[in-house]
Design a protein around this motif. Structure first.
Motif, PDB file in Angstrom:
ATOM      1  N   SER A 193       0.682  -1.118  -0.047  1.00 20.71           N
ATOM      2  CA  SER A 193       0.076  -0.100   0.030  1.00 20.71           C
ATOM      3  C   SER A 193       0.916   1.361   0.028  1.00 20.71           C
ATOM      4  O   SER A 193       0.513   2.211  -0.522  1.00 20.71           O
ATOM      5  CB  SER A 193      -0.866   0.086   1.346  1.00 20.71           C
ATOM      6  N   GLU A 194       2.042   1.261   0.785  1.00 23.18           N
ATOM      7  CA  GLU A 194       2.991   2.461   0.659  1.00 23.18           C
ATOM      8  C   GLU A 194       3.511   2.385  -0.476  1.00 23.18           C
ATOM      9  O   GLU A 194       3.635   3.786  -1.042  1.00 23.18           O
ATOM     10  CB  GLU A 194       3.795   2.288   1.935  1.00 23.18           C
ATOM     11  N   HIS A 244       1.172   9.454  -4.567  1.00 22.88           N
ATOM     12  CA  HIS A 244       0.059  10.141  -4.130  1.00 22.88           C
ATOM     13  C   HIS A 244      -1.136   9.757  -4.678  1.00 22.88           C
ATOM     14  O   HIS A 244      -1.960  10.275  -5.170  1.00 22.88           O
ATOM     15  CB  HIS A 244       0.029  11.647  -4.609  1.00 22.88           C
ATOM     16  N   ALA A 245      -1.339   8.193  -4.315  1.00 24.99           N
ATOM     17  CA  ALA A 245      -2.540   7.386  -4.489  1.00 24.99           C
ATOM     18  C   ALA A 245      -2.863   6.757  -3.505  1.00 24.99           C
ATOM     19  O   ALA A 245      -2.055   6.162  -2.734  1.00 24.99           O
ATOM     20  CB  ALA A 245      -2.045   6.475  -5.813  1.00 24.99           C
ATOM     21  N   SER A 246      -4.088   6.672  -3.171  1.00 21.89           N
ATOM     22  CA  SER A 246      -4.711   5.789  -2.139  1.00 21.89           C
ATOM     23  C   SER A 246      -4.568   4.393  -2.513  1.00 21.89           C
ATOM     24  O   SER A 246      -4.680   3.989  -3.616  1.00 21.89           O
ATOM     25  CB  SER A 246      -6.227   5.943  -1.880  1.00 21.89           C
ATOM     26  N   SER A 247      -4.095   3.621  -1.517  1.00 19.77           N
ATOM     27  CA  SER A 247      -4.010   2.198  -1.729  1.00 19.77           C
ATOM     28  C   SER A 247      -5.452   1.488  -2.216  1.00 19.77           C
ATOM     29  O   SER A 247      -5.577   0.261  -2.745  1.00 19.77           O
ATOM     30  CB  SER A 247      -3.644   1.434  -0.450  1.00 19.77           C
ATOM     31  N   SER A 304      -7.070   4.620  -6.243  1.00 21.68           N
ATOM     32  CA  SER A 304      -5.870   5.058  -6.775  1.00 21.68           C
ATOM     33  C   SER A 304      -6.114   6.259  -7.442  1.00 21.68           C
ATOM     34  O   SER A 304      -7.139   6.614  -8.213  1.00 21.68           O
ATOM     35  CB  SER A 304      -5.279   4.195  -7.871  1.00 21.68           C
ATOM     36  N   GLY A 338      -3.336   8.558  -8.682  1.00 24.87           N
ATOM     37  CA  GLY A 338      -2.050   9.104  -9.341  1.00 24.87           C
ATOM     38  C   GLY A 338      -1.831   9.036 -10.766  1.00 24.87           C
ATOM     39  O   GLY A 338      -1.119  10.005 -10.988  1.00 24.87           O
ATOM     40  N   ARG A 379       0.964   4.305  -2.408  1.00 21.21           N
ATOM     41  CA  ARG A 379       0.833   5.818  -2.298  1.00 21.21           C
ATOM     42  C   ARG A 379       2.079   6.610  -2.460  1.00 21.21           C
ATOM     43  O   ARG A 379       1.871   8.042  -2.408  1.00 21.21           O
ATOM     44  CB  ARG A 379       0.454   5.906  -0.765  1.00 21.21           C
TER      45      ARG A 379
END
Length: 435
Positions: free
Chosen positions: A154-155, A161-164, A167, A169, A158
């Motif tokens: 998930s990191e 700059h995307a949510s896991s 997304s 990004g 991210r």
């Protein structure tokens, strides 16, 4: 999941019931005659999400953010397949650096999704626990390792700059943002530190006493001439198919039959996509450390045991961490996107989501607005194969058993393919008619 996008009005005319979004629900219809299954149909109602109301008529540049919401465990793959198709339609060619960084995001998605499936769904099934919570009492170190790996994946998503899980990004032509050298350096250190966990995961899954289920099935996956396929390559099969994404519709027949689930056939027959199919077709593309970890399990690939999917997922976690390190080592930020002008065109995209190949097609008008969109997701590819597997498993298990026992057996088979219905541990509704 979604197939051909339909408007709300079109859905009403076809008789599709219910709201546009149905989560985690599946119905298995069985007709049993004198102890033998005479008919079996699996309905995954979650497959149709009626997204034409959101996409048709919209500018193509809005599409990536919309399709990221189709699947909670595969938003990156949906975005990357979408931008591939749109960029092809718009004659846009992202730089090699952009392509490499998109692959990094896909690595993160594979790590997070596979770690979640292995520890939340598959391992409890095979080790005899009703859930991860119960399993963690006997396997606390393994459970903590799984959570560490899932968080690491998930990191990695991210990082851009995307949510896991949602997304945001990726954009047509590149990214909305690129990370700094310091951010990447810190994460690469964490990736290197996770390599022992990944190798141990392969060994652990390889040592589980898995059911023996030898089956004949056709494997379908992407294959790249130089690397383990993830975001590029031709669609290949274990029967000799080797085609570019734009030729998909010549060989694969994808159908949507409301109110039932969508399904796809390869030259009229079921086929398998996903981690086991990928490993069966691409084992020779694994880097040496990952190949060695697989060899130590003693399990031979290509494998015809569907339950070896858990091992394939572990191998791909190890691979994705290794590949992300390769791609980010010596990282230098570059231009986040290339310019693109809207115009008419048609384009195709195909990537490997954690659950299998994800194919997109987009037709655009002269202003770059979406005229038609089509998506064939992994669950749709595997639908007929799941039904085939269910028939054999339940017939062998014993159709005379109680409905509750048949339901539990069916859930384990379905979960092994990781459709979105596998988000919960108790999702299958069984309707059995006995004569």
């Amino acid at each position: 999941m979604a197939t051909d996008f339909m408007t709300e009005q079109q859905a009403t005319k076809t008789g599709f019931p219910g709201p546009a979004r149905l989560e985690g629900d599946a119905v298995l219809d069985l007709r049993i005659d004198n102890g033998r299954i005479e008919n079996l149909t699996l309905h995954i109602s979650e497959q149709s999400r009626l997204l034409a109301a959101f996409l048709e008529g919209r500018e193509c540049f809005e599409v990536p953010d919309v399709v990221a919401r189709i699947c909670g465990t595969g938003p990156v793959a949906y975005q990357v397949s979408a931008v591939q198709g749109l960029e092809a339609a718009l004659d846009c060619r992202p730089t090699p650096w952009i392509q490499a960084m998109r692959r990094v995001m896909c690595c993160g998605e594979w790590i997070a999704s596979h770690a979640l499936h292995i520890h939340l769904l598959a391992a409890p099934d095979f080790l005899g626990f009703p859930s991860l919570a119960e399993m963690s009492r006997d396997f606390p170190d393994e459970a903590r390792r799984g959570l560490r790996l899932q968080n690491l994946g998930s990191e990695l998503i991210r990082l851009f700059h995307a949510s896991s899980s949602r997304s945001a990004g990726v954009r047509v032509g590149g990214f909305h943002h690129v990370p700094s050298k310091a951010q990447v350096r810190q994460l690469v250190e964490r990736l290197r530190a996770a390599l022992p966990d990944a190798e141990a995961l392969v060994a652990w899954t390889g040592a589980i006493d898995l059911p023996r289920s030898e089956q004949a099935f056709v494997n379908v996956a992407l294959r790249h001439p130089e690397e383990y396929a993830m975001c590029a390559g031709n669609i290949v099969s274990s029967t000799g198919l080797n085609i570019a994404a734009e030729r998909f519709e010549r060989h694969f027949q994808a159908h949507q039959n409301p109110p039932g689930a969508g399904y796809s056939l390869f030259d009229g027959k079921p086929y398998l996509v996903g981690p086991l199919a990928r490993l069966n077709l691409n084992q020779d593309r694994l880097p040496d450390p990952v190949a060695e970890a697989l060899r130590k399990t003693g399990i031979g690939f290509p494998s015809r045991n569907m339950f070896h999917s858990i091992v394939a997922r572990a191998v791909e976690v190890h691979f994705a961490i290794t590949d992300a390190i390769r791609l980010l080592d010596g990282y230098e930020p570059q231009m986040s996107y290339v310019g693109v002008q809207a115009h008419a065109g048609s384009g195709f995209g195909c990537t490997e989501a954690p659950q299998g190949i994800l194919w997109h097609r987009y037709d655009l008008d002269v202003l770059g607005r979406v005229i038609r969109a089509r998506i064939v997701p992994p669950a749709m590819h595997n639908q007929a194969r799941i039904e085939e597997d269910l028939y054999g498993a339940l017939q062998s298990f014993g159709p005379e058993r109680s409905d509750a026992d048949l339901r539990l057996c069916g859930e384990k088979v379905i979960r092994n393919y990781d459709p979105c219905t596998a988000c919960s541990t108790d999702f299958l509704k069984l309707h059995a008619v006995r004569t």
